[in-house]
Write an enzyme that holds these catalytic residues in place. Structure first.
Site, PDB file in Angstrom:
ATOM      1  N   ASP A 112       0.837  -1.202   0.000  1.00 54.23           N
ATOM      2  CA  ASP A 112       0.000   0.000   0.000  1.00 54.23           C
ATOM      3  C   ASP A 112       0.874   1.254   0.000  1.00 54.23           C
ATOM      4  O   ASP A 112       2.048   1.235  -0.386  1.00 54.23           O
ATOM      5  CB  ASP A 112      -0.972  -0.039   1.189  1.00 54.23           C
ATOM      6  CG  ASP A 112      -2.260   0.712   0.927  1.00 54.23           C
ATOM      7  OD1 ASP A 112      -2.268   1.944   1.081  1.00 54.23           O
ATOM      8  OD2 ASP A 112      -3.264   0.075   0.570  1.00 54.23           O
ATOM      9  N   ASP A 122      -6.466   4.837  -5.744  1.00 53.14           N
ATOM     10  CA  ASP A 122      -7.165   5.566  -4.686  1.00 53.14           C
ATOM     11  C   ASP A 122      -7.488   6.999  -5.114  1.00 53.14           C
ATOM     12  O   ASP A 122      -6.948   7.524  -6.099  1.00 53.14           O
ATOM     13  CB  ASP A 122      -6.316   5.569  -3.409  1.00 53.14           C
ATOM     14  CG  ASP A 122      -7.150   5.513  -2.138  1.00 53.14           C
ATOM     15  OD1 ASP A 122      -8.328   5.924  -2.176  1.00 53.14           O
ATOM     16  OD2 ASP A 122      -6.612   5.078  -1.098  1.00 53.14           O
ATOM     17  N   ASN A 127      -8.353  10.270  -2.533  1.00 55.47           N
ATOM     18  CA  ASN A 127      -8.561  10.530  -1.112  1.00 55.47           C
ATOM     19  C   ASN A 127      -9.027  11.934  -0.754  1.00 55.47           C
ATOM     20  O   ASN A 127      -8.926  12.331   0.406  1.00 55.47           O
ATOM     21  CB  ASN A 127      -7.277  10.224  -0.341  1.00 55.47           C
ATOM     22  CG  ASN A 127      -7.196   8.760   0.067  1.00 55.47           C
ATOM     23  OD1 ASN A 127      -8.167   8.187   0.548  1.00 55.47           O
ATOM     24  ND2 ASN A 127      -6.048   8.148  -0.167  1.00 55.47           N
ATOM     25  N   ASP A 173     -13.525   1.989   4.290  1.00 53.30           N
ATOM     26  CA  ASP A 173     -12.371   1.940   5.192  1.00 53.30           C
ATOM     27  C   ASP A 173     -12.734   1.322   6.534  1.00 53.30           C
ATOM     28  O   ASP A 173     -11.851   1.029   7.343  1.00 53.30           O
ATOM     29  CB  ASP A 173     -11.819   3.352   5.417  1.00 53.30           C
ATOM     30  CG  ASP A 173     -10.914   3.809   4.281  1.00 53.30           C
ATOM     31  OD1 ASP A 173     -10.549   2.971   3.431  1.00 53.30           O
ATOM     32  OD2 ASP A 173     -10.574   5.006   4.242  1.00 53.30           O
TER      33      ASP A 173
END
Length: 694
Positions: A337, A449, A451, A517
């Site tokens: 990650d 991703d 964010n 999440d």
């Protein structure tokens, strides 16, 4: 194949169980005729012969009946299309022609073409199983025309009493919460103003009058768009109901078309089912597996993600150690990650610099990827290409590449800014960096991703900066399509701080999505219940993580409960395996092995939601061929309170079924009508039950 009446003014699309019909009046007004159970072309013509009712004062006979309401003329409902030129605003269209495109193929579609001066408006219809796909193409051949609003479709429901509206709402770490309420007069509007699909709503609605989980009519609509969007559900003064939706959160402008330019809206899909909410969900799932999701017939691998184990404290040796432990559990995909690139030692720096950190990976990602492969696993990485940290080489070189307004502060969330992906130079930079990255190491998987939301959506110097809202999404799609074509062996996951970018548009380009999440197994049951209303389990990533869940609620739960919760989707592990005991590792290996046995049923089977979360007992069932699996969870139990028997669905009542856990044989009729006892007790208990037709 679409059927056309002899006069060429009535069109009928038919699926296995449903039909959709429209009609062009003598005044060239396109009106809706039917959406529901199958009817014949003669039935559609009989409906077309009915005259429109006389309008009440201050109302229009077209309102609530028009197939695609435009702005202007004798109509007062929310327009699906609003166009402005230097001379005028609004649309006064005339019908030109119809055509059947791609005849005889799976992509066969009906096209109805209209014209207003130099603007051509084409309405597209495609029936896939019982899902109707609708979208619109606008092409300009004259002076510049601004599309203030161009919705994909307006859906018209039959006249009924007591409509109820269901949709999914939420927030970060609490996405996809199902809610339902009576539809009152006026409009109910959901959407996103954030530049991405958003955690607050999924672009899906369903309407019914008296449906249950397995019985009754349900009308559902889902939008395939990964940017800002809006769906408006209106109950009009005469009680008729229409649903209008498309890209963009308001009417301030999507695009400006000069001569020769065109704009195509995203697909807004609709589904009718008479098998309740469960039947509607199964139809949505089958449609996406067949027509939307890449490689839906392939097993999604069990993955390990390093984020919760390491955070930004990444080193190659630590990743190697985690990979060795993950392989012993039977993990099939190892994902590194955030923190492997640039100066990314915290969330304050490095975004945009997509080269491996030389201190952490001196020889690049290749050696780690090679070891992961030698352990029998695939190798994946995390990226966030649409973002940049001010503390990065990219931003220092190109501060003008971010969305911003002249003379205004550049708003930072998570210490990052949004790249203006509508710019061609930004698109080419990201293509070159990501293509080079995927070519330089044997990467099999990319977690993509996003964010933060748009806040300063400006483009100084551009002649029409408003276009970045739509062009950003189109550029994202183009970049993903380009990368997939160049690297066909790489799978992609859509993530946006959890479930902030989940829709039919991005699902057409990614193998799965990060659902939330929130990995707390009890909270996840409600999130997964809402998610399953529209999307299938084969894209619903779910992880087993460490306890207590210090990120959110501090809750402690058994490894058993955590695994069974995550096994309802695409199983992943996100805990720090270096801290797991030998007993926990052995138990985890058993759950991973069991998941691999039931994976075909979970990822490709028909879903039955047996009992929703919220009470003591909740359960889901997957059926594929002669096999079925039940996953059940007991939230809590009071002393003396029995756990109810669980009635199954989707089975052959005349058949016998053997339970693989107990060896007992059950008659299908007994399982359907009397149920099965699960042996659950206490708090946060869970079980898996496998049955095979014998």
């Amino acid at each position: 194949m679409p059927e056309i009446a002899g006069d060429g003014r009535t069109w009928l699309l038919s699926g296995p169980k449903s039909a959709y019909a429209v009609h062009l009046t003598e005044d060239d007004e396109l009106v809706h005729l039917h959406w529901g159970p199958r009817i014949s072309l003669a039935d559609a013509q009989a409906l077309a012969a009915r005259p429109l009712p006389d309008a009440w004062p201050f109302e229009s006979a077209l309102d609530g009946r028009e197939e695609y309401p435009v702005e202007g003329g004798p109509r007062f409902v929310r327009p699906a299309l609003s166009v402005r030129t230097e001379e005028r605003r609004g649309t006064e269209w005339t019908f030109e022609t119809h055509e059947i495109a791609h005849a005889g193929s799976a992509d066969e579609e009906l096209r109805l073409r209209f014209r207003d001066a130099a603007l051509t408006i084409t309405l597209h219809y495609r029936m896939r199983a019982d899902v109707v796909e609708r979208w619109v193409t606008l092409r300009n051949e004259g002076p510049a025309a601004e599309l203030l609003r161009a919705d994909s479709a307006t859906w018209t429901l039959p006249e009924r009493d007591g409509w109820r509206l269901s949709h999914l709402h939420g927030r970060w770490a609490a996405e996809s919460r199902l809610t339902a309420a009576p539809l009152t007069y006026g409009e109910h509007v959901i959407g996103s103003r954030r530049g991405h699909t958003g955690h607050q709503h999924l672009p899906w609605v369903a309407l019914d009058t008296d449906a249950t989980e397995e019985r009754g009519e349900v009308y559902g609509c889902a939008l395939g768009w990964s940017g800002s969007w809006r769906i408006a559900v209106a109950r009009l003064p005469d009680a008729r109901v229409q649903i209008t939706g498309g890209a963009g959160h308001d009417d301030s402008g999507l695009a400006r078309l000069t001569a020769g330019e065109s704009f195509t809206t995203p697909v807004f899909a609709g589904l009718w089912s008479d098998e309740g909410f469960g039947g509607a969900s199964r139809a949505w799932h089958a449609y996406q597996r067949a027509h939307v999701i890449p490689g839906a017939d392939r097993d999604r691998p069990v993955l390990f993600n390093s984020w919760e184990a390491t955070g930004f404290d990444i080193s190659e040796e630590r990743q190697r150690a985690l990979a060795r432990r993950a392989a012993r559990l039977g993990v099939e995909l190892f994902v590194v990650d955030d923190g492997w690139f640039g100066a990314r030692t915290s969330d304050r720096a490095g975004l945009g610099d997509w080269t491996p950190n030389p201190d952490r990976f001196p020889a690049g990602l290749g050696p780690l990827a090679d070891e992961v492969h030698s352990l029998g696993m695939r190798f994946g990485i995390w990226v966030e290409p649409e973002m940049v940290n001010p503390d990065s080489e990219l931003y220092r070189a190109h501060p003008d590449w971010v969305q911003h307004q002249t003379g205004r502060k550049r708003t930072e969330f998570r210490n990052q800014l949004v790249l203006n992906l509508a710019r061609e130079d930004v698109q080419e930079y990201l293509w070159e960096r990501l293509h080079t990255l995927l070519s330089s190491a044997p990467v099999d998987y990319v977690k993509w991703d996003f964010n933060r939301c748009f806040t300063d959506a400006g483009w100084p110097g551009d002649s029409y900066p408003q276009r970045l809202w739509a062009d950003h999404v189109r550029a994202l799609y183009t970049l993903l399509d380009r990368l997939r074509a160049a690297h066909p062996g790489v799978a992609f996951e859509s993530c946006s701080g959890g479930g902030g970018r989940i829709d039919l548009g991005v699902l057409g380009r990614t193998e799965q999505v990060w659902t939330s999440d929130n990995t707390d197994p009890l909270d996840r049951l409600a999130i997964q219940h809402g998610f399953s209303q529209i999307h299938p389990a084969c894209v619903m990533a779910a992880w087993v993580t460490d306890i207590p869940n210090i990120q959110l609620n501090g809750r402690t739960s058994s490894l058993r409960f955590r695994f069974v919760s995550a096994m309802a989707g695409v199983l992943g592990i996100g805990g720090d395996l270096a801290r797991w005991s030998d007993e926990e590792l052995a138990e985890a290996r058993g759950w991973v092995d069991l998941y691999k046995e039931i994976r075909p049923l979970v990822q490709r089977g028909d879903l039955y939601r047996l009992r929703p979360p919220g009470g003591g007992l909740s359960a889901v069932q997957y059926v594929l061929g002669d096999e079925t699996v039940v996953l059940a969870w007991l939230r809590s139990q009071h002393h003396g309170e029995p756990v109810p028997a669980l009635r199954l669905r989707g089975l052959d009542p005349t058949a016998a079924y053997e339970c693989r856990e107990t060896g007992e044989v059950h008659r299908g009729a007994v399982l359907l009508h009397h149920g099965v006892r699960l042996g659950l007790r206490g708090d946060l208990d869970a079980t898996v039950l496998r049955l095979r037709h014998i």
